[in-house]
Design a protein around this motif. Structure first.
Motif, PDB file in Angstrom:
ATOM      1  N   ARG A   1      -1.108   4.447   8.830  1.00 39.80           N
ATOM      2  CA  ARG A   1      -1.737   4.315   7.517  1.00 39.80           C
ATOM      3  C   ARG A   1      -2.536   5.534   7.089  1.00 39.80           C
ATOM      4  NH1 ARG A   1       1.994   1.034   7.606  1.00 39.80           N
ATOM      5  NH2 ARG A   1       1.646  -1.178   7.714  1.00 39.80           N
TER       6      ARG A   1
ATOM      7  N   GLU B   1       8.456   0.021   2.839  1.00 40.91           N
ATOM      8  CA  GLU B   1       9.717   0.777   2.831  1.00 40.91           C
ATOM      9  C   GLU B   1       9.905   1.530   4.142  1.00 40.91           C
ATOM     10  OE1 GLU B   1      10.781   2.701  -1.204  1.00 40.91           O
ATOM     11  OE2 GLU B   1       8.592   2.439  -1.240  1.00 40.91           O
TER      12      GLU B   1
ATOM     13  N   GLU C   1       7.680   5.216  -0.860  1.00 39.87           N
ATOM     14  CA  GLU C   1       6.357   5.239  -1.468  1.00 39.87           C
ATOM     15  C   GLU C   1       5.394   4.246  -0.828  1.00 39.87           C
ATOM     16  OE1 GLU C   1       6.629   4.887  -5.707  1.00 39.87           O
ATOM     17  OE2 GLU C   1       7.989   6.592  -5.864  1.00 39.87           O
ATOM     18  N   THR C   2       5.928   3.242  -0.121  1.00 37.12           N
ATOM     19  CA  THR C   2       5.050   2.221   0.464  1.00 37.12           C
ATOM     20  C   THR C   2       5.289   2.111   1.968  1.00 37.12           C
ATOM     21  OG1 THR C   2       6.615   0.400   0.185  1.00 37.12           O
ATOM     22  CG2 THR C   2       5.135   0.879  -1.681  1.00 37.12           C
ATOM     23  N   TYR C   3       4.318   1.480   2.648  1.00 36.53           N
ATOM     24  CA  TYR C   3       4.445   1.246   4.079  1.00 36.53           C
ATOM     25  C   TYR C   3       5.600   0.300   4.377  1.00 36.53           C
ATOM     26  CZ  TYR C   3      -0.100   3.461   4.531  1.00 36.53           C
ATOM     27  OH  TYR C   3      -1.142   4.355   4.485  1.00 36.53           O
TER      28      TYR C   3
ATOM     29  N   ARG D   1       5.239   9.365   6.366  1.00 39.78           N
ATOM     30  CA  ARG D   1       6.650   9.720   6.209  1.00 39.78           C
ATOM     31  C   ARG D   1       7.084  10.664   7.335  1.00 39.78           C
ATOM     32  NH1 ARG D   1       5.185   8.719   0.837  1.00 39.78           N
ATOM     33  NH2 ARG D   1       4.198  10.722   0.480  1.00 39.78           N
TER      34      ARG D   1
ATOM     35  N   GLY E   1      10.139  13.911  -2.131  1.00 41.33           N
ATOM     36  CA  GLY E   1       9.257  13.546  -1.040  1.00 41.33           C
ATOM     37  C   GLY E   1       9.509  14.264   0.270  1.00 41.33           C
TER      38      GLY E   1
ATOM     39  N   MET F   1       0.832  -1.188   0.000  1.00 41.57           N
ATOM     40  CA  MET F   1       0.000   0.000   0.000  1.00 41.57           C
ATOM     41  C   MET F   1       0.875   1.249   0.000  1.00 41.57           C
ATOM     42  SD  MET F   1      -3.132  -0.885   2.611  1.00 41.57           S
ATOM     43  CE  MET F   1      -3.626   0.803   2.607  1.00 41.57           C
ATOM     44  N   ARG F   2       0.366   2.294  -0.651  1.00 37.14           N
ATOM     45  CA  ARG F   2       1.106   3.546  -0.747  1.00 37.14           C
ATOM     46  C   ARG F   2       1.064   4.296   0.573  1.00 37.14           C
ATOM     47  NH1 ARG F   2       2.952   4.979  -5.427  1.00 37.14           N
ATOM     48  NH2 ARG F   2       2.941   7.198  -5.041  1.00 37.14           N
ATOM     49  N   ALA F   3       2.199   4.837   0.946  1.00 37.46           N
ATOM     50  CA  ALA F   3       2.317   5.616   2.179  1.00 37.46           C
ATOM     51  C   ALA F   3       1.903   7.063   1.918  1.00 37.46           C
ATOM     52  CB  ALA F   3       3.747   5.574   2.676  1.00 37.46           C
ATOM     53  N   ALA F   4       1.398   7.698   2.950  1.00 40.27           N
ATOM     54  CA  ALA F   4       0.985   9.104   2.861  1.00 40.27           C
ATOM     55  C   ALA F   4       2.068   9.996   3.460  1.00 40.27           C
ATOM     56  CB  ALA F   4      -0.327   9.300   3.620  1.00 40.27           C
ATOM     57  N   ASP F   5       1.959  11.300   3.201  1.00 40.47           N
ATOM     58  CA  ASP F   5       2.907  12.260   3.761  1.00 40.47           C
ATOM     59  C   ASP F   5       2.963  12.153   5.283  1.00 40.47           C
ATOM     60  OD1 ASP F   5       3.585  13.264   1.278  1.00 40.47           O
ATOM     61  OD2 ASP F   5       2.177  14.941   1.378  1.00 40.47           O
TER      62      ASP F   5
END
Length: 182
Positions: free
Chosen positions: A60, A44, A40-42, A8, A157, A1-5
């Motif tokens: 998330r 990572e 970009e992902t959780y 990060r 990012g 799944m894509r991570a959000a700002d």
């Protein structure tokens, strides 16, 4: 799944905690921080923080809660914001016959985009940013100076700091500076 700002930013704060307590050296901290902002992902993000105390599976993409807007004043005096502090989404600085320093190198960003409005009237101020932060400087100067030519680019990012404002017979210096020990 894509991570959000916000994910990060949470990992960046966890890395800063680890560096502040001596669990990460400055070089490793900066390397992990750059990778965290580019993640970009959780998965990572989890790999970057799994060996640190307090590491949990990310929230998330929860809502971002930036620190409240702040004003720093120096009227015939000075202001300093250094060390570990929460950078608000909006920060206004004003120096009238005084001076100030805003040091973002060890600060915790609470928003992905930060706006700093810097005003100097017959005074001066310096804004220090770490190498990974992206910059957009749009200030104006009248019989003074407002830095626009900052060396280097930020990391993909990483937070973006927009600096606007006015310098009247004064100065606003913006400098990209490494953390001590790196």
């Amino acid at each position: 799944m894509r991570a959000a700002d916000t994910d990060r930013i949470q990992v960046a704060q966890l890395l800063t905690d680890a560096a502040a307590s001596g669990k990460l050296g400055v070089t490793e901290y900066e390397q992990r921080l750059t990778r965290a902002y580019a993640a970009e992902t959780y998965d990572e993000l989890d790999r970057l923080s799994a060996d640190l105390p307090g590491a949990v599976t990310r929230g998330r993409g929860g809502p971002c809660r930036p620190a409240p807007s702040s004003v720093l004043l120096a009227i015939l005096s000075g202001f300093e914001r250094r060390g570990r502090w929460n950078v608000p989404k909006k920060l206004t600085t004003f120096a009238l016959w005084g001076g100030g320093v805003v040091d973002l190198r060890y600060a915790d960003f609470t928003a992905h985009e930060v706006e700093i409005r810097a005003y100097s009237v017959m005074g001066g101020q310096t804004i220090l940013v770490p190498p990974e932060v992206n910059l957009d400087v749009q200030g104006r100067a009248v019989m003074g100076s407002f830095d626009h030519h900052i060396d280097g680019n930020g990391s993909p990012g990483a937070p973006c700091v927009r600096i606007t404002g006015l310098s009247l017979w004064g100065s606003v210096a913006v400098k990209r500076k490494k953390r001590k020990g790196s």
